[in-house]
Design a protein around this motif. Structure first.
Motif, mmCIF file in Angstrom:
data_model
loop_
_atom_site.group_PDB
_atom_site.id
_atom_site.type_symbol
_atom_site.label_atom_id
_atom_site.label_comp_id
_atom_site.label_asym_id
_atom_site.label_seq_id
_atom_site.Cartn_x
_atom_site.Cartn_y
_atom_site.Cartn_z
ATOM 1 N N ASP A 1 0.825 -1.199 0.000
ATOM 2 C CA ASP A 1 0.000 0.000 0.000
ATOM 3 C C ASP A 1 0.864 1.256 0.000
ATOM 4 N N LEU A 2 2.083 1.111 0.573
ATOM 5 C CA LEU A 2 2.983 2.251 0.708
ATOM 6 C C LEU A 2 4.424 1.777 0.606
ATOM 7 N N VAL A 3 5.256 2.570 -0.080
ATOM 8 C CA VAL A 3 6.679 2.283 -0.191
ATOM 9 C C VAL A 3 7.441 3.462 0.398
ATOM 10 N N LEU A 4 8.278 3.185 1.401
ATOM 11 C CA LEU A 4 9.176 4.179 1.978
ATOM 12 C C LEU A 4 10.520 3.947 1.308
ATOM 13 N N LEU A 5 10.954 4.878 0.481
ATOM 14 C CA LEU A 5 12.004 4.621 -0.495
ATOM 15 C C LEU A 5 13.161 5.606 -0.369
ATOM 16 N N ASP A 6 14.345 5.070 -0.065
ATOM 17 C CA ASP A 6 15.559 5.871 -0.049
ATOM 18 C C ASP A 6 15.880 6.282 -1.483
ATOM 19 N N VAL A 7 16.413 7.479 -1.664
ATOM 20 C CA VAL A 7 16.740 7.945 -3.004
ATOM 21 C C VAL A 7 18.119 7.458 -3.438
ATOM 22 N N MET A 8 19.107 7.626 -2.582
ATOM 23 C CA MET A 8 20.483 7.278 -2.954
ATOM 24 C C MET A 8 20.801 5.856 -2.506
ATOM 25 N N MET A 9 20.826 4.947 -3.488
ATOM 26 C CA MET A 9 21.132 3.547 -3.216
ATOM 27 C C MET A 9 22.133 3.054 -4.245
ATOM 28 N N PRO A 10 22.940 2.073 -3.870
ATOM 29 C CA PRO A 10 23.899 1.527 -4.833
ATOM 30 C C PRO A 10 23.193 0.680 -5.894
ATOM 31 N N GLY A 11 23.902 0.439 -6.972
ATOM 32 C CA GLY A 11 23.340 -0.399 -8.031
ATOM 33 C C GLY A 11 22.782 0.430 -9.170
ATOM 34 N N ASP A 12 22.131 -0.254 -10.071
ATOM 35 C CA ASP A 12 21.620 0.388 -11.281
ATOM 36 C C ASP A 12 20.364 1.210 -11.053
ATOM 37 N N LEU A 13 19.634 0.923 -9.985
ATOM 38 C CA LEU A 13 18.355 1.594 -9.749
ATOM 39 C C LEU A 13 18.402 2.426 -8.474
ATOM 40 N N ASP A 14 18.412 3.736 -8.619
ATOM 41 C CA ASP A 14 18.290 4.575 -7.426
ATOM 42 C C ASP A 14 16.808 4.724 -7.094
ATOM 43 N N GLY A 15 16.518 5.429 -6.027
ATOM 44 C CA GLY A 15 15.130 5.552 -5.590
ATOM 45 C C GLY A 15 14.224 6.251 -6.586
ATOM 46 N N LEU A 16 14.764 7.232 -7.311
ATOM 47 C CA LEU A 16 13.938 7.926 -8.298
ATOM 48 C C LEU A 16 13.528 6.981 -9.425
ATOM 49 N N ALA A 17 14.468 6.141 -9.872
ATOM 50 C CA ALA A 17 14.153 5.168 -10.927
ATOM 51 C C ALA A 17 13.128 4.152 -10.424
ATOM 52 N N VAL A 18 13.295 3.698 -9.186
ATOM 53 C CA VAL A 18 12.343 2.746 -8.612
ATOM 54 C C VAL A 18 10.969 3.383 -8.498
ATOM 55 N N CYS A 19 10.927 4.623 -8.050
ATOM 56 C CA CYS A 19 9.656 5.339 -7.918
ATOM 57 C C CYS A 19 8.958 5.439 -9.274
ATOM 58 N N ARG A 20 9.694 5.837 -10.310
ATOM 59 C CA ARG A 20 9.102 5.946 -11.645
ATOM 60 C C ARG A 20 8.535 4.609 -12.111
ATOM 61 N N ARG A 21 9.255 3.534 -11.858
ATOM 62 C CA ARG A 21 8.796 2.211 -12.315
ATOM 63 C C ARG A 21 7.575 1.753 -11.523
ATOM 64 N N ILE A 22 7.576 1.992 -10.211
ATOM 65 C CA ILE A 22 6.422 1.610 -9.396
ATOM 66 C C ILE A 22 5.190 2.406 -9.817
ATOM 67 N N LYS A 23 5.352 3.709 -9.963
ATOM 68 C CA LYS A 23 4.213 4.555 -10.316
ATOM 69 C C LYS A 23 3.733 4.307 -11.742
ATOM 70 N N GLY A 24 4.628 3.829 -12.604
ATOM 71 C CA GLY A 24 4.255 3.585 -13.986
ATOM 72 C C GLY A 24 3.724 2.192 -14.262
ATOM 73 N N ASP A 25 3.702 1.329 -13.251
ATOM 74 C CA ASP A 25 3.258 -0.055 -13.446
ATOM 75 C C ASP A 25 1.784 -0.179 -13.066
ATOM 76 N N PRO A 26 0.896 -0.328 -14.057
ATOM 77 C CA PRO A 26 -0.534 -0.407 -13.746
ATOM 78 C C PRO A 26 -0.906 -1.626 -12.898
ATOM 79 N N LEU A 27 -0.094 -2.668 -12.928
ATOM 80 C CA LEU A 27 -0.395 -3.855 -12.133
ATOM 81 C C LEU A 27 -0.192 -3.622 -10.633
ATOM 82 N N LEU A 28 0.607 -2.628 -10.286
ATOM 83 C CA LEU A 28 0.842 -2.351 -8.854
ATOM 84 C C LEU A 28 -0.280 -1.522 -8.239
ATOM 85 N N GLN A 29 -1.171 -0.999 -9.033
ATOM 86 C CA GLN A 29 -2.322 -0.234 -8.551
ATOM 87 C C GLN A 29 -1.917 0.971 -7.712
ATOM 88 N N GLY A 30 -0.818 1.616 -8.095
ATOM 89 C CA GLY A 30 -0.422 2.897 -7.534
ATOM 90 C C GLY A 30 -0.230 2.988 -6.037
#
Length: 123
Positions: free
Chosen positions: A47-76
């Protein structure tokens, strides 16, 4: 029961957030990086994601946020970005990524609870 996914590469921060929320009626899950966060979000449908922005790896928090918000299957799910970066351009980047709220570290447990309460009220 509402599900919250905590995503932060620092175990101590995840632990502090968990301790803050454990007195409420939530199912709490944790991820330490963006890739794991996406896998858990797809599996758990939080129902809620508490998401750090600066993380190691290929996906930082902003990229994760965009993918979560853009995935219609996750229901926002709501996304609250948690970061040490508090400049106006950082907050704007979070807003553009689709975040529902932006909380600058260090934050107090009461601030976190208040922002989460606002998310449930707005939903």
């Amino acid at each position: 029961m509402k599900k919250i996914l905590i995503v932060d590469d620092h175990a101590d921060i995840r632990r502090l957030i968990r301790m803050t929320l454990e007195f409420e009626d939530y199912d709490i899950y944790e991820a330490e990086d963006g890739a794991t966060a996406l896998l858990l979000a797809e599996a758990l449908r939080p129902d809620l994601v508490l998401l750090d922005v600066m993380m190691p790896g290929d996906l930082d928090g902003l990229a994760v946020c965009r993918r979560i918000k853009g995935d219609p299957l996750l229901q926002g799910p709501g996304v609250i970005l948690l970061t040490a970066r508090g400049q106006a351009q950082d907050c704007e980047a979070g807003r553009l990524a689709g975040a529902d709220a932006y909380l600058v570290k260090p934050f107090s447990p009461l601030q976190l609870i208040d922002v989460i309460s606002q998310q449930w009220t707005a939903a």
